[in-house]
Write an enzyme that holds these catalytic residues in place. Structure first.
Site, short mmCIF file in Angstrom:
data_model
loop_
_atom_site.label_atom_id
_atom_site.label_comp_id
_atom_site.label_asym_id
_atom_site.label_seq_id
_atom_site.Cartn_x
_atom_site.Cartn_y
_atom_site.Cartn_z
N ASN A 159 22.90 -32.26 141.93
CA ASN A 159 22.06 -33.26 141.24
C ASN A 159 22.43 -33.45 139.78
O ASN A 159 22.21 -34.50 139.19
CB ASN A 159 20.58 -32.90 141.40
CG ASN A 159 20.22 -31.59 140.74
OD1 ASN A 159 21.03 -30.70 140.60
ND2 ASN A 159 18.96 -31.48 140.29
N GLU A 257 18.53 -20.02 139.58
CA GLU A 257 17.81 -21.21 139.13
C GLU A 257 17.48 -22.01 140.39
O GLU A 257 18.35 -22.66 140.96
CB GLU A 257 18.70 -22.02 138.19
CG GLU A 257 18.98 -21.35 136.87
CD GLU A 257 17.80 -21.40 135.92
OE1 GLU A 257 17.92 -20.90 134.81
OE2 GLU A 257 16.75 -21.97 136.30
N CYS A 291 15.10 -30.69 139.26
CA CYS A 291 14.32 -29.49 139.61
C CYS A 291 13.04 -29.39 138.80
O CYS A 291 12.06 -28.81 139.24
CB CYS A 291 15.17 -28.24 139.37
SG CYS A 291 15.73 -28.13 137.66
N GLU A 467 18.99 -19.83 131.02
CA GLU A 467 20.23 -20.52 130.68
C GLU A 467 20.01 -21.33 129.42
O GLU A 467 18.91 -21.86 129.18
CB GLU A 467 20.69 -21.41 131.84
CG GLU A 467 21.01 -20.59 133.09
CD GLU A 467 21.69 -21.38 134.19
OE1 GLU A 467 21.40 -22.57 134.35
OE2 GLU A 467 22.53 -20.78 134.91
#
Ligand SMILES: NC(=O)c1ccc[n+]([C@@H]2O[C@H](COP(=O)([O-])OP(=O)(O)OC[C@H]3O[C@@H](n4cnc5c(N)ncnc54)[C@H](O)[C@@H]3O)[C@@H](O)[C@H]2O)c1
Ligand SMILES: O=C[C@H](O)CS(=O)(=O)O
Length: 490
Positions: A159, A257, A291, A467
């Protein structure tokens, strides 16, 4: 082979990138199709376990010399890679829109966002500090140093085909790790173009390797090979759980993640137009395939009608189409399965009593693509699929609540814990509710929270590790104690 033409033809790569060499000799090829038109974008060499093992071997050898270079040296190369990304932004964006579908302006935005991680960690590379600890005896000297974990493997989703890669590779290379990456087979061309620019930037052979094709076979090597000391995964929760469990056979460092189910809470005292703008930014970015997208809207009774009207106005104006043909609002979904999931969530909600409040449009002539109009539903019950699962598409559903405590309970009633959003004019409530929401990231009066300078990551079943930000280094270093006895025996 690729069917695309770019200003910089060197960015069009279709082989694996291993030990500084391009390997187009896979076991056949796999095709990459434009999700807007179905057209063939490129055919990429299909690699598997053997190539993955060669890449791990190359990374193992190269990592030692890479870690021995100064932090300044590594910083210069990361900065050069950043500069090359920006210099090639138009080509990289066109390539991304062709294989992933997001409108060109969004693709350009992602290229800038992806490059920002290279710049950020080029700077952070020089600040991987340790600590001198007061000795526990008069002649004991204690020092804690941070050292690179070694070879890191990364598996990334489709994505955000560039940013999910640099968000891992930048901190890894900054501290002296070497990386083997498996990108999504739906968007490999963006990853291979990044490798071409890394090569041009001077990333040494073997320090950054890209292998795509047989995901399971490659993943099996990356999760089981004992030379891989770190595994970083971005993708669905189910796949992440399975791969992480396999990493434990060799006790690898793991960061995950994973999927989200973001609540977007609107309180009676919110600025309704600002909340509607924030809702659009959060829900419909990347056509809802993000997300941290708002996945369900919890709206207090007193503002419900006004917010529903404000959001309906905006959703009705959305137009989906081919991002390379001028459409800027919404692109296609990545494939037909994604469309079917959105339809399933919409039909389930309607069957449970929800109502359609607004629907966007699909540009004329987009018959072959994976298009679905943006849709807003009202009166969605709390037990609808739309509320319980990650929709990952342009479908928004409004659910009412009465009291603050109800909103918090409903918001936290999910295994996911990635992102949440709330709109209120009451500062005390923003802090109070923000602290009680069980999520890794909370937007207060904003629908956009992602930036390279802030920690990105989830809790609960949305994963662990962070991150970006000063925290992003931690996943790629180990802390070593040096305990020295300096007593003189003369
Ligand atoms: N938390 C985050 O930062 C974040 C960011 C982007 C996407 N996501 C999540 O990712 C999902 C969408 O991405 P997706 O559809 O690519 O997810 P996915 O889990 O299907 O695939 C992710 C990656 O895993 C690989 N993969 C899949 N099965 C594998 C296997 N058995 N062995 C080895 N590799 C395998 C895929 O090829 C891909 O490279 C959504 O759930 C989204 O929420 C999370
Ligand atoms: O899909 C989620 C990614 O992390 C995208 S972003 O970082 O929120 O832009």
């Amino acid at each position: 082979m690729t069917a695309l033409t770019l200003g910089n033809a060197a960015l069009l790569r279709t082989g694996a990138y291993i030990d500084g060499r391009w390997d187009d000799a896979g076991s056949g090829t796999f095709d990459v199709h434009n999700p807007a038109t179905g057209a063939l974008v490129g055919s990429v060499a299909r690699h598997g376990a053997a190539a993955a093992s060669r890449a791990v071997e190359a990374a193992t050898t190269a990592q030692v010399a890479w870690a021995a270079r100064s932090a300044g040296d590594r910083a210069v190369i990361l900065r050069r890679w950043h500069d090359l990304m920006l210099a090639n932004a138009d080509d990289l964006a066109r390539l991304m829109t062709a294989e992933q579908g997001k409108p060109l302006a969004e693709a350009r935005g992602e290229i800038a966002y992806a490059a920002s991680f290279l710049l950020w960690f080029a700077e952070e590379a020089r600040r991987v500090y340790g600590m001198v600890i007061p000795g526990n005896t008069p002649t004991r000297r204690l020092t804690a140093i941070r050292q690179p974990v070694g070879v890191a493997a990364a598996i990334t989703p489709w994505n955000f085909p560039a940013a999910m890669i640099t968000r891992k590779v930048a901190p890894a290379l900054a501290v002296g790790c070497a990386v083997v990456l498996k990108p999504s087979e739906l968007t490999p061309l963006s990853a291979l173009a990044l490798a071409a620019l890394a090569e041009e930037a001077g990333v040494p052979a073997g320090v950054f390797n890209v292998v795509a094709g047989d995901a399971e076979a490659i993943g099996d090597v990356l999760t089981r090979d004992p030379r891989v000391r770190k595994f970083s995964f971005t993708g669905s929760t189910a796949v992440g759980k399975m791969l992480a469990a396999r990493c434990m056979e060799t006790v690898k460092r793991v960061s995950l993640e994973l999927g989200g189910n973001a609540p977007f809470i609107v309180f009676d005292d919110a600025d309704v137009e600002a909340a509607a703008d924030g809702a659009m930014a959060s829900k419909f970015r990347n056509t809802g395939q993000t997300c941290v997208c708002a996945n369900r809207f919890l709206v207090q009774d007193g503002i419900y009608d006004a917010f529903a009207e404000a959001l309906a106005r905006r959703v009705s104006a959305l137009r989906a189409g081919d991002g390379l043909a001028g459409v800027t609002d919404q692109g296609p979904l990545i494939n037909q399965a994604a469309v079917e999931k959105v339809v399933r969530h919409r039909d389930d909600a309607l069957a449970r009593g929800a109502r359609v409040l607004a629907e966007g449009q699909v540009a004329a002539g987009e018959g072959d693509g994976n298009f679905i109009p943006a849709t807003l539903l009202g009166d969605v019950p709390a037990d609808a699929l739309l509320t319980r699962e990650e929709t990952f598409g342009p479908l928004a559903g409004l659910t009412r609540f009465a009291r603050e405590a109800d909103a918090i309970r409903m918001a936290n009633d999910t295994p996911a814990g990635l992102a949440a959003y709330l709109y209120t004019a009451d500062g005390a409530r923003a802090t109070r509710v923000g602290e009680r929401l069980e999520y890794g990231m909370v937007g207060l009066n904003t629908g956009i929270i992602s930036t390279e300078v802030a920690p990105f990551g989830g809790i609960k079943e949305s994963g662990f590790g962070r991150e970006g930000s000063v925290f992003g280094i931690d996943d790629y270093v180990s802390i070593k104690l040096l305990a020295a006895e300096i007593a003189c025996n003369e």
